[in-house]
Design an enzyme around this catalytic site. Sequence first.
Site, PDB file in Angstrom:
ATOM      1  N   GLU A 108      -5.625  12.877   1.267  1.00  0.00           N
ATOM      2  CA  GLU A 108      -5.014  13.003  -0.055  1.00  0.00           C
ATOM      3  C   GLU A 108      -4.851  14.460  -0.480  1.00  0.00           C
ATOM      4  O   GLU A 108      -3.816  14.841  -1.023  1.00  0.00           O
ATOM      5  CB  GLU A 108      -5.838  12.241  -1.096  1.00  0.00           C
ATOM      6  CG  GLU A 108      -5.718  10.731  -1.006  1.00  0.00           C
ATOM      7  CD  GLU A 108      -4.302  10.236  -1.228  1.00  0.00           C
ATOM      8  OE1 GLU A 108      -3.546  10.874  -1.984  1.00  0.00           O
ATOM      9  OE2 GLU A 108      -3.947   9.201  -0.647  1.00  0.00           O
TER      10      GLU A 108
ATOM     11  N   TYR B 160      -5.038  10.764 -10.272  1.00  0.00           N
ATOM     12  CA  TYR B 160      -4.301  10.134  -9.168  1.00  0.00           C
ATOM     13  C   TYR B 160      -5.168  10.064  -7.913  1.00  0.00           C
ATOM     14  O   TYR B 160      -5.294   9.002  -7.283  1.00  0.00           O
ATOM     15  CB  TYR B 160      -3.002  10.898  -8.846  1.00  0.00           C
ATOM     16  CG  TYR B 160      -2.553  10.591  -7.443  1.00  0.00           C
ATOM     17  CD1 TYR B 160      -1.986   9.363  -7.129  1.00  0.00           C
ATOM     18  CD2 TYR B 160      -2.795  11.503  -6.400  1.00  0.00           C
ATOM     19  CE1 TYR B 160      -1.648   9.038  -5.828  1.00  0.00           C
ATOM     20  CE2 TYR B 160      -2.460  11.185  -5.091  1.00  0.00           C
ATOM     21  CZ  TYR B 160      -1.886   9.953  -4.815  1.00  0.00           C
ATOM     22  OH  TYR B 160      -1.571   9.629  -3.524  1.00  0.00           O
TER      23      TYR B 160
ATOM     24  N   ASP C 145       1.783   8.695  -8.873  1.00  0.00           N
ATOM     25  CA  ASP C 145       2.304   9.946  -8.330  1.00  0.00           C
ATOM     26  C   ASP C 145       3.819   9.959  -8.501  1.00  0.00           C
ATOM     27  O   ASP C 145       4.390   9.075  -9.153  1.00  0.00           O
ATOM     28  CB  ASP C 145       1.897  10.112  -6.858  1.00  0.00           C
ATOM     29  CG  ASP C 145       2.644   9.163  -5.919  1.00  0.00           C
ATOM     30  OD1 ASP C 145       3.281   8.200  -6.396  1.00  0.00           O
ATOM     31  OD2 ASP C 145       2.577   9.385  -4.692  1.00  0.00           O
TER      32      ASP C 145
ATOM     33  N   CYS D 214      13.019   3.771  -2.245  1.00  0.00           N
ATOM     34  CA  CYS D 214      13.515   4.253  -3.546  1.00  0.00           C
ATOM     35  C   CYS D 214      13.396   5.776  -3.602  1.00  0.00           C
ATOM     36  O   CYS D 214      12.699   6.345  -4.434  1.00  0.00           O
ATOM     37  CB  CYS D 214      12.714   3.590  -4.662  1.00  0.00           C
ATOM     38  SG  CYS D 214      13.453   3.748  -6.310  1.00  0.00           S
TER      39      CYS D 214
ATOM     40  N   CYS E  45      19.524   1.398  -1.898  1.00  0.00           N
ATOM     41  CA  CYS E  45      19.682   0.281  -2.840  1.00  0.00           C
ATOM     42  C   CYS E  45      20.272  -0.967  -2.180  1.00  0.00           C
ATOM     43  O   CYS E  45      19.945  -2.099  -2.568  1.00  0.00           O
ATOM     44  CB  CYS E  45      20.568   0.703  -4.015  1.00  0.00           C
ATOM     45  SG  CYS E  45      19.854   2.024  -5.019  1.00  0.00           S
TER      46      CYS E  45
ATOM     47  N   CYS F 140      17.525  -3.008  -0.737  1.00  0.00           N
ATOM     48  CA  CYS F 140      16.308  -3.038  -1.553  1.00  0.00           C
ATOM     49  C   CYS F 140      15.958  -4.463  -1.986  1.00  0.00           C
ATOM     50  O   CYS F 140      16.786  -5.153  -2.603  1.00  0.00           O
ATOM     51  CB  CYS F 140      16.488  -2.155  -2.788  1.00  0.00           C
ATOM     52  SG  CYS F 140      15.056  -2.173  -3.894  1.00  0.00           S
TER      53      CYS F 140
ATOM     54  N   CYS G 181      16.314  -4.666 -10.757  1.00  0.00           N
ATOM     55  CA  CYS G 181      16.231  -3.232 -11.056  1.00  0.00           C
ATOM     56  C   CYS G 181      17.202  -2.847 -12.167  1.00  0.00           C
ATOM     57  O   CYS G 181      18.424  -2.965 -12.012  1.00  0.00           O
ATOM     58  CB  CYS G 181      16.532  -2.422  -9.796  1.00  0.00           C
ATOM     59  SG  CYS G 181      16.500  -0.637 -10.064  1.00  0.00           S
TER      60      CYS G 181
END
Length: 352
Positions: free
Chosen positions: A33, A116, A134, A188, A195, A198, A204
């Site tokens: 991380e 986070y 995030d 995304c 799209c 998706c 959406c």
Amino acid sequence: MTFANELIAWYQEHKRDLPWRHSTNPFVLWLSEIILQQTRVDQGLPYFHRFLTHYPTIADFAAATEGEILNDWQGLGYYSRARNMHHTAKMVMEQFDGRFPSAYDDLLRLKGVGEYTAAAISSFSSNEARAVLDGNVFRVLARYFGIDTPINSSEGKKQFLALAQELLPPKLAGVYNQAIMEFGALQCKPKSPLCETCPLRTGCTAFSTNQIQNLPVKLKQKPARERFFNYIVLLHGDSIAMQQRGAGDIWQGLYEFPLLESRTALSPGELVCTDDFKQKFKDLSHIKWVHGPVKHLLSHQRIFAQFVVMEVSGTYFLAHKEQFLPLAELENLAQPKLIFEFIIKLFTFKLN
């Protein structure tokens, strides 16, 4: 199928095979991380493997010197991350009996670990029901739910965190958090999102209202500060002058060439005529090679650096011998990316 279930189903089919996803060890997850903050996965992977090889346990990390940590970090930038990690490793040894914490509240006590990172480590290691937030998550939520509140405003952070926590399936917290971040990274995407393929497209809001490129909304940051660095690269045979940067500025503790910072860009001829140059380098005037200016971007600064290479006499070398070291020892010093990239060019120049 619910929003969460759609994402998890997509994730199981499309997720990347990344090494830290095979571990629930909070130390390993912490390494990944922190390394991936401000860093692309392909760039961070070699560093992850390097750190896990050099420091397989938190005890090994704590026992290393700061110089060793910074040297291994070299090239990743944002060096405060590496210093914070070293501080955290020692704190874990002293305050957690050498066992890296996995609980969200304990993780927040560690230097360099924010909400986070604490949510990611706690959910991935022990499935604690803490939603991650995030850039990828902001983007997915803003587009899907049509939210135009700026993501970097205090109001926006509260709104998105509340929504993210509401959507989180408590029994599948870890896999859901991985799924929504991966979805934002691969499907995304910020530009040219996929799209047409998706699985969330029908629900959406941004897709149905043609707002994909307008979301998420982000408040404009202050313009970056411009700085002009004039590096004086002093050579004598196979020796070179280096200095360590002090506290209170960028690149704390890293090594660079002797530096004169100016308010504006100066040509090499103008530079050697300044009082600062004459006072610091006195009789030096013969310029062997000039490289730059090189533009180097930091989060809130734009640095324009030029490298003025000069060969010094034996008399000058003996009078300032403590500033010089053999060229072969440069690899043992942690340097900013700007410096070690120039050193590669310098070796090429010397060979020619």
